[in-house]
Design a protein around this motif. Structure first.
Motif, PDB file in Angstrom:
ATOM      1  N   ASP A   1       8.446   7.637   2.274  1.00  0.00           N
ATOM      2  CA  ASP A   1       9.779   7.445   2.799  1.00  0.00           C
ATOM      3  C   ASP A   1      10.822   8.244   1.934  1.00  0.00           C
ATOM      4  N   ALA A   2      10.714   8.148   0.518  1.00  0.00           N
ATOM      5  CA  ALA A   2      11.400   8.695  -0.267  1.00  0.00           C
ATOM      6  C   ALA A   2      11.259  10.133  -0.574  1.00  0.00           C
ATOM      7  N   GLU A   3       9.886  10.528  -0.735  1.00  0.00           N
ATOM      8  CA  GLU A   3       9.744  11.847  -1.359  1.00  0.00           C
ATOM      9  C   GLU A   3       9.039  12.703  -0.239  1.00  0.00           C
ATOM     10  N   GLY A   4       8.493  12.092   0.843  1.00  0.00           N
ATOM     11  CA  GLY A   4       7.632  12.801   1.610  1.00  0.00           C
ATOM     12  C   GLY A   4       6.286  12.767   1.667  1.00  0.00           C
ATOM     13  N   LEU A   5       5.450  12.902   2.645  1.00  0.00           N
ATOM     14  CA  LEU A   5       3.988  12.830   2.576  1.00  0.00           C
ATOM     15  C   LEU A   5       3.203  13.716   1.685  1.00  0.00           C
ATOM     16  N   ALA A   6       3.921  14.773   1.247  1.00  0.00           N
ATOM     17  CA  ALA A   6       3.260  15.780   0.785  1.00  0.00           C
ATOM     18  C   ALA A   6       3.119  15.316  -0.796  1.00  0.00           C
ATOM     19  N   THR A   7       3.903  14.397  -1.021  1.00  0.00           N
ATOM     20  CA  THR A   7       3.877  14.131  -2.777  1.00  0.00           C
ATOM     21  C   THR A   7       2.971  12.745  -2.716  1.00  0.00           C
ATOM     22  N   LEU A   8       2.452  12.370  -1.779  1.00  0.00           N
ATOM     23  CA  LEU A   8       1.556  10.999  -1.768  1.00  0.00           C
ATOM     24  C   LEU A   8       0.178  11.173  -2.127  1.00  0.00           C
ATOM     25  N   SER A   9      -0.238  10.608  -3.044  1.00  0.00           N
ATOM     26  CA  SER A   9      -1.664  10.662  -3.762  1.00  0.00           C
ATOM     27  C   SER A   9      -2.033   9.463  -4.310  1.00  0.00           C
ATOM     28  N   MET A  10      -3.392   9.173  -4.305  1.00  0.00           N
ATOM     29  CA  MET A  10      -3.943   8.039  -4.948  1.00  0.00           C
ATOM     30  C   MET A  10      -3.231   7.712  -6.238  1.00  0.00           C
ATOM     31  N   ARG A  11      -3.112   8.867  -7.099  1.00  0.00           N
ATOM     32  CA  ARG A  11      -2.705   8.553  -8.396  1.00  0.00           C
ATOM     33  C   ARG A  11      -1.286   8.043  -8.292  1.00  0.00           C
ATOM     34  N   ARG A  12      -0.401   8.908  -7.463  1.00  0.00           N
ATOM     35  CA  ARG A  12       0.834   8.537  -7.289  1.00  0.00           C
ATOM     36  C   ARG A  12       1.084   7.083  -6.809  1.00  0.00           C
ATOM     37  N   VAL A  13       0.221   6.542  -5.985  1.00  0.00           N
ATOM     38  CA  VAL A  13       0.335   5.147  -5.517  1.00  0.00           C
ATOM     39  C   VAL A  13      -0.068   4.322  -6.734  1.00  0.00           C
ATOM     40  N   ALA A  14      -0.928   4.637  -7.362  1.00  0.00           N
ATOM     41  CA  ALA A  14      -1.547   3.789  -8.409  1.00  0.00           C
ATOM     42  C   ALA A  14      -0.350   3.611  -9.648  1.00  0.00           C
ATOM     43  N   ALA A  15       0.270   4.699  -9.830  1.00  0.00           N
ATOM     44  CA  ALA A  15       1.392   4.614 -10.948  1.00  0.00           C
ATOM     45  C   ALA A  15       2.533   3.748 -10.219  1.00  0.00           C
ATOM     46  N   GLU A  16       2.789   3.880  -9.068  1.00  0.00           N
ATOM     47  CA  GLU A  16       4.006   3.041  -8.473  1.00  0.00           C
ATOM     48  C   GLU A  16       3.434   1.517  -8.726  1.00  0.00           C
ATOM     49  N   LEU A  17       2.327   1.110  -8.659  1.00  0.00           N
ATOM     50  CA  LEU A  17       1.841  -0.206  -8.886  1.00  0.00           C
ATOM     51  C   LEU A  17       1.239  -0.362 -10.251  1.00  0.00           C
ATOM     52  N   ALA A  18       1.274   0.506 -10.855  1.00  0.00           N
ATOM     53  CA  ALA A  18       1.181   0.119 -12.602  1.00  0.00           C
ATOM     54  C   ALA A  18      -0.295  -0.449 -12.593  1.00  0.00           C
ATOM     55  N   ILE A  19      -1.293   0.361 -11.750  1.00  0.00           N
ATOM     56  CA  ILE A  19      -2.684  -0.093 -11.900  1.00  0.00           C
ATOM     57  C   ILE A  19      -3.594   1.135 -12.128  1.00  0.00           C
ATOM     58  N   PRO A  20      -4.913   1.112 -12.589  1.00  0.00           N
ATOM     59  CA  PRO A  20      -5.361   2.306 -12.482  1.00  0.00           C
ATOM     60  C   PRO A  20      -5.969   2.866 -11.210  1.00  0.00           C
ATOM     61  N   THR A  21      -5.909   4.130 -11.189  1.00  0.00           N
ATOM     62  CA  THR A  21      -6.314   4.794 -10.115  1.00  0.00           C
ATOM     63  C   THR A  21      -7.372   4.388  -8.931  1.00  0.00           C
ATOM     64  N   MET A  22      -8.519   4.217  -9.949  1.00  0.00           N
ATOM     65  CA  MET A  22      -9.780   3.602  -9.063  1.00  0.00           C
ATOM     66  C   MET A  22      -9.838   2.477  -8.456  1.00  0.00           C
ATOM     67  N   SER A  23      -8.738   1.562  -9.058  1.00  0.00           N
ATOM     68  CA  SER A  23      -8.634   0.388  -8.214  1.00  0.00           C
ATOM     69  C   SER A  23      -8.124   0.356  -6.834  1.00  0.00           C
ATOM     70  N   LEU A  24      -7.548   1.193  -6.491  1.00  0.00           N
ATOM     71  CA  LEU A  24      -7.217   1.415  -5.142  1.00  0.00           C
ATOM     72  C   LEU A  24      -8.335   1.818  -4.193  1.00  0.00           C
ATOM     73  N   TYR A  25      -9.321   1.977  -4.726  1.00  0.00           N
ATOM     74  CA  TYR A  25     -10.592   2.276  -3.819  1.00  0.00           C
ATOM     75  C   TYR A  25     -11.060   1.130  -3.605  1.00  0.00           C
ATOM     76  N   GLN A  26     -10.895   0.140  -3.996  1.00  0.00           N
ATOM     77  CA  GLN A  26     -11.540  -1.398  -3.576  1.00  0.00           C
ATOM     78  C   GLN A  26     -10.731  -1.663  -1.967  1.00  0.00           C
ATOM     79  N   HIS A  27      -9.643  -0.909  -1.782  1.00  0.00           N
ATOM     80  CA  HIS A  27      -8.922  -1.096  -0.546  1.00  0.00           C
ATOM     81  C   HIS A  27      -9.124  -0.163   0.630  1.00  0.00           C
TER      82      HIS A  27
END
Length: 299
Positions: free
Chosen positions: A100-126
């Motif tokens: 919503d804030a930055e556009g879909l092009a900026t979205l990445s697994m690493r970016r989401v992980a940084a937003e949640l302050a968790i390791p990127t690999m943790s996202l692949y559980q979901h």
């Protein structure tokens, strides 16, 4: 003269920011407002804002405009506290916030992980990857605008409800329309409810199932087609610091020059009308024409 005036406008804004009239994150006067306040051309006002952006005093924010940048050493918004095991819903909500804030092009697994302050690999559980995440985002977005419990008996009223709710969702999430595919659709429950709603409204109206589904595709394609302009406009505004109206004003001279000489006599009247492109008004006009056209095949 133009450079001197631009510098003077920039100095005035810089002083107002230093005096606390505008704080970090506050929107400063737009180029159009500056042209009115100072009696200058659009290019001069644009140059003034560009000078302050180059200095790091201002920055462009997607969907908002030109705002005061954070001062060196100023407190930044606290990052979301890390979760020991974030739920999948947390991941989807974080991804939507970023898009919503930055556009879909900026979205990445690493970016989401940084937003949640968790390791990127943790996202692949979901989620299995970005495509899977985007599908979940689409499902959540459409789920924000549930259809009424009971549909009106009039097919036109029912189709209007579906189209306007879809437009509301696309309006809220500019990334959504470009993310969806017509030829390879993401099959998500919340969007399929809209399909079912339209098919039910057309049931018993003299159309077979295939023809009714064609009507649904046509209606959805119209709404999505209008909405595709939302993200590109938001991106253009963030990058240029100009709204669509301000951009047109800045190019008014070029448009006048193009239409001079009588080659395009009908189009030449448009600039004279001070025409503003209103996507909501265009959406309503197109929807009305589309539904009026369906009256020829539906009782």
């Amino acid at each position: 003269m133009t450079e001197t005036t631009s510098t003077r406008i920039a100095a005035d804004l810089r002083a107002r920011i230093a005096a606390g009239e505008f704080g970090p994150g506050d929107r400063v006067p737009s180029t159009r407002e500056l042209t009115r306040q100072w009696g200058v051309a659009m290019a001069t006002a644009t140059r003034a804002l560009s000078l302050l952006q180059d200095e790091g005093v201002l920055r462009s924010v997607r969907g908002i405009g030109t705002v005061v940048a954070a001062r060196p050493g100023s407190a930044r918004p606290a990052r979301r506290r890390a979760a020991s095991s974030p739920a999948r819903d947390d991941v989807v909500r974080a991804a939507i916030t970023i898009a919503d804030a930055e556009g879909l092009a900026t979205l990445s697994m690493r970016r989401v992980a940084a937003e949640l302050a968790i390791p990127t690999m943790s996202l692949y559980q979901h989620v299995s990857g970005k495509d899977d995440l985007v599908t979940l985002m689409i499902d959540r977005a459409f789920g924000e605008e549930p259809l009424p419990a009971h549909a009106p008996s009039d097919w036109r009223a029912a189709l209007e409800i579906a189209a306007r709710l879809e437009w509301t969702v696309f309006r809220r999430h500019p990334w959504l329309a470009p993310a969806m595919s017509l030829t390879r659709p993401q099959l998500v429950p919340s969007a399929l409810r809209y399909t079912e709603w339209v098919l039910a409204a057309l049931d018993g109206r003299g159309l077979d199932t295939a023809a009714a589904f064609d009507v649904h595709i046509m209606l959805f394609s119209y709404v999505r087609g209008m909405a595709v302009n939302l993200e590109s406009e938001a991106q253009a505004e963030a990058e240029s610091g100009l709204t669509a109206e301000e951009w047109m004003d800045a190019h008014a001279d070029a448009l006048t020059s193009l239409t001079a000489g009588g080659t395009f006599p009908h189009f030449q009247r448009i600039p004279e009308l001070d025409f503003d492109l209103d996507l909501d008004a265009l959406f309503e006009l197109g929807l009305r024409c589309l539904l009026d056209g369906l009256r020829g095949v539906l009782p």
